[in-house]
Scaffold this active site. Structure first.
Site, PDB file in Angstrom:
ATOM      1  N   ARG A   1       0.810  -1.230   0.000  1.00 56.56           N
ATOM      2  CA  ARG A   1       0.000   0.000   0.000  1.00 56.56           C
ATOM      3  C   ARG A   1       0.842   1.279   0.000  1.00 56.56           C
ATOM      4  O   ARG A   1       0.344   2.356   0.290  1.00 56.56           O
ATOM      5  CB  ARG A   1      -0.992   0.024   1.176  1.00 56.56           C
TER       6      ARG A   1
ATOM      7  N   LYS B   1       2.520  11.669 -11.403  1.00 55.56           N
ATOM      8  CA  LYS B   1       1.678  10.859 -12.295  1.00 55.56           C
ATOM      9  C   LYS B   1       2.488   9.643 -12.710  1.00 55.56           C
ATOM     10  O   LYS B   1       3.469   9.770 -13.445  1.00 55.56           O
ATOM     11  CB  LYS B   1       1.265  11.663 -13.526  1.00 55.56           C
TER      12      LYS B   1
ATOM     13  N   GLU C   1       9.447  18.928 -24.399  1.00 53.49           N
ATOM     14  CA  GLU C   1       8.664  19.195 -23.187  1.00 53.49           C
ATOM     15  C   GLU C   1       8.949  20.594 -22.650  1.00 53.49           C
ATOM     16  O   GLU C   1       8.074  21.237 -22.077  1.00 53.49           O
ATOM     17  CB  GLU C   1       8.971  18.152 -22.113  1.00 53.49           C
TER      18      GLU C   1
ATOM     19  N   LYS D   1       6.893  23.313 -13.430  1.00 57.64           N
ATOM     20  CA  LYS D   1       5.992  22.167 -13.352  1.00 57.64           C
ATOM     21  C   LYS D   1       5.578  21.892 -11.913  1.00 57.64           C
ATOM     22  O   LYS D   1       4.408  21.595 -11.641  1.00 57.64           O
ATOM     23  CB  LYS D   1       6.625  20.915 -13.954  1.00 57.64           C
TER      24      LYS D   1
ATOM     25  N   GLU E   1      -5.083  16.654 -11.209  1.00 53.91           N
ATOM     26  CA  GLU E   1      -5.416  16.988 -12.596  1.00 53.91           C
ATOM     27  C   GLU E   1      -6.918  17.180 -12.816  1.00 53.91           C
ATOM     28  O   GLU E   1      -7.513  16.630 -13.745  1.00 53.91           O
ATOM     29  CB  GLU E   1      -4.876  15.898 -13.535  1.00 53.91           C
TER      30      GLU E   1
ATOM     31  N   ARG F   1      -3.841  21.771 -14.024  1.00 53.07           N
ATOM     32  CA  ARG F   1      -2.777  20.841 -14.398  1.00 53.07           C
ATOM     33  C   ARG F   1      -3.007  20.210 -15.777  1.00 53.07           C
ATOM     34  O   ARG F   1      -2.059  19.770 -16.429  1.00 53.07           O
ATOM     35  CB  ARG F   1      -2.631  19.748 -13.340  1.00 53.07           C
TER      36      ARG F   1
ATOM     37  N   ASN G   1      -0.882  18.691 -20.518  1.00 54.03           N
ATOM     38  CA  ASN G   1      -1.130  17.689 -21.555  1.00 54.03           C
ATOM     39  C   ASN G   1      -1.110  18.280 -22.964  1.00 54.03           C
ATOM     40  O   ASN G   1      -1.426  17.580 -23.933  1.00 54.03           O
ATOM     41  CB  ASN G   1      -2.481  17.003 -21.320  1.00 54.03           C
TER      42      ASN G   1
ATOM     43  N   HIS H   1      -0.111  16.198 -25.981  1.00 51.74           N
ATOM     44  CA  HIS H   1      -0.024  14.801 -25.566  1.00 51.74           C
ATOM     45  C   HIS H   1      -1.160  13.921 -26.104  1.00 51.74           C
ATOM     46  O   HIS H   1      -1.004  12.699 -26.128  1.00 51.74           O
ATOM     47  CB  HIS H   1       0.006  14.707 -24.039  1.00 51.74           C
TER      48      HIS H   1
ATOM     49  N   HIS I   1       0.735  10.996 -27.521  1.00 50.29           N
ATOM     50  CA  HIS I   1       0.702   9.652 -26.944  1.00 50.29           C
ATOM     51  C   HIS I   1       0.224   8.621 -27.973  1.00 50.29           C
ATOM     52  O   HIS I   1       0.717   7.488 -28.000  1.00 50.29           O
ATOM     53  CB  HIS I   1      -0.213   9.622 -25.722  1.00 50.29           C
TER      54      HIS I   1
ATOM     55  N   HIS J   1       9.437   9.652 -26.349  1.00 47.03           N
ATOM     56  CA  HIS J   1       8.263  10.368 -25.850  1.00 47.03           C
ATOM     57  C   HIS J   1       8.299  11.831 -26.285  1.00 47.03           C
ATOM     58  O   HIS J   1       7.293  12.392 -26.750  1.00 47.03           O
ATOM     59  CB  HIS J   1       8.212  10.281 -24.325  1.00 47.03           C
TER      60      HIS J   1
END
Length: 338
Positions: free
Chosen positions: A103, A125, A167, A198, A208, A212, A216, A219, A223, A238
């Site tokens: 956990r 993330k 980025e 960031k 998000e 936030r 993206n 992206h 992606h 990426h």
């Protein structure tokens, strides 16, 4: 969460490790080969090393199981620490494994790529790929600390640097126009600024739900392109995929947000100057669109984009027609042809 820059990070790491019963270091085969002696000299503890194959296509549940198994074999408890030492793939899969083991145990990110220093290792993330779709299984969980040291960039080739530059250019369009001046010669001066920018955005909206989301930018298509090329010989990094995704987003921003075409032309020139090594002639719009249909940011099953009206003015959750998305992908095919 704290971010430490330069040599100060290693002294902080030594102090931090006094708090834990067992220390694990996750890295990949390439980083292990490059920095095994450095790790041995910096880390005074007897650490347990976990080495996985290099590359985005190894960010899988099978490798997560390998990490969990190694920690179980060595009796890792909730008072153990996992140090993620590598690029974005390592920080992603390592943070996911640490956050789900018993956990959740603490973890530290030590990014070794430009992209990881300015983006991937920051923000909590963490995800793995599933069924050949990028970042489908994940959670939000922040590292205890992030240690950023420019010296690791000395082993990167130009393609790795360009992956991070994409980025960094993203920040120019969504938050800080000073990043429009970034290039292959001056990027070192922008690393700390990018990382702290960031961090500020994430601190406003960790999960998000609002601001936030502007991170993206580029992206949604990015992606999908990264996933499309993942299993091909000419796979994209990426950052390369995001660079292309931003081109699509800026194309869409003209009609959907009234952005002046000047910014699209500016970015097209920047993209041509820096990324003409890419072979993207094999793009299949239908397949890329099918990947977009699985995007995490979709609402009610419909794609949502981050677009801009001008630099520093991002607009989130813009609903875009499929035919327009298709056109924005189609124009990419010819961008690097003379």
């Amino acid at each position: 969460m704290s971010i430490f820059f330069g040599e100060n990070g290693f002294s902080q790491l030594s102090l931090l490790m006094d708090e834990y019963d067992k220390i694990f270091i996750l890295t990949d085969e390439r980083i292990n080969k490059l920095y095994a002696s450095l790790l041995a000299s910096v880390v005074s503890y007897k650490v347990i090393k976990i080495v996985i194959p290099e590359g985005e296509n190894n960010k899988t549940i099978d490798n997560v199981c390998c990490i969990w198994s190694k920690m179980l074999e060595n009796h890792a408890g909730r008072d153990s620490l996992l140090i993620n030492f590598g690029g974005g793939t390592i920080s992603d899969i390592g943070a996911f494994a640490a956050s789900t083991y018993k956990r959740g145990i603490d973890f530290v990110n030590i990014p070794t790529t430009l992209l990881a220093m300015v983006d991937a290792s920051i923000g909590g993330k963490n995800a793995i790929n599933f069924n050949n779709i990028k970042n489908q299984i994940g959670l939000f969980s922040e590292p205890n600390s992030i240690l950023i040291n420019h010296s690791f960039l000395n082993t990167l080739d130009r393609r790795d640097i360009l992956s991070g530059l994409a980025e960094m250019m993203k920040y120019a369009f969504i938050a800080d126009a000073s990043f429009l001046k970034i290039n292959n010669d001056n990027y070192l001066a922008y690393i700390e600024k990018a990382a702290l920018l960031k961090e500020d955005i994430v601190n406003f909206d960790m999960n998000e739900k609002g601001i936030r989301k502007m991170l993206n930018f580029g992206h949604t298509v990015g992606h999908a392109l990264e996933t499309f090329f993942m299993e091909k010989n000419n796979s994209l990094t990426h950052g390369e995929a995001v660079a292309l995704g931003m081109y699509s987003a800026l194309f869409l921003s003209i009609n959907y947000c009234g952005m002046d075409k000047h910014w699209f032309d500016f970015y097209e020139n920047w993209l041509r100057d820096n990324y003409k090594h890419m072979d993207i002639s094999g793009i299949d719009e239908d397949v890329v669109l099918s990947f977009i249909s699985h995007d995490k940011k979709n609402i009610g099953g419909e794609p949502r984009f981050v677009l801009i009206s001008e630099p520093e003015k991002a607009i989130i959750d813009v609903e875009v027609k499929v035919d327009d998305i298709r056109e924005s992908i189609s124009i990419l095919r010819n961008i690097f042809r003379e």
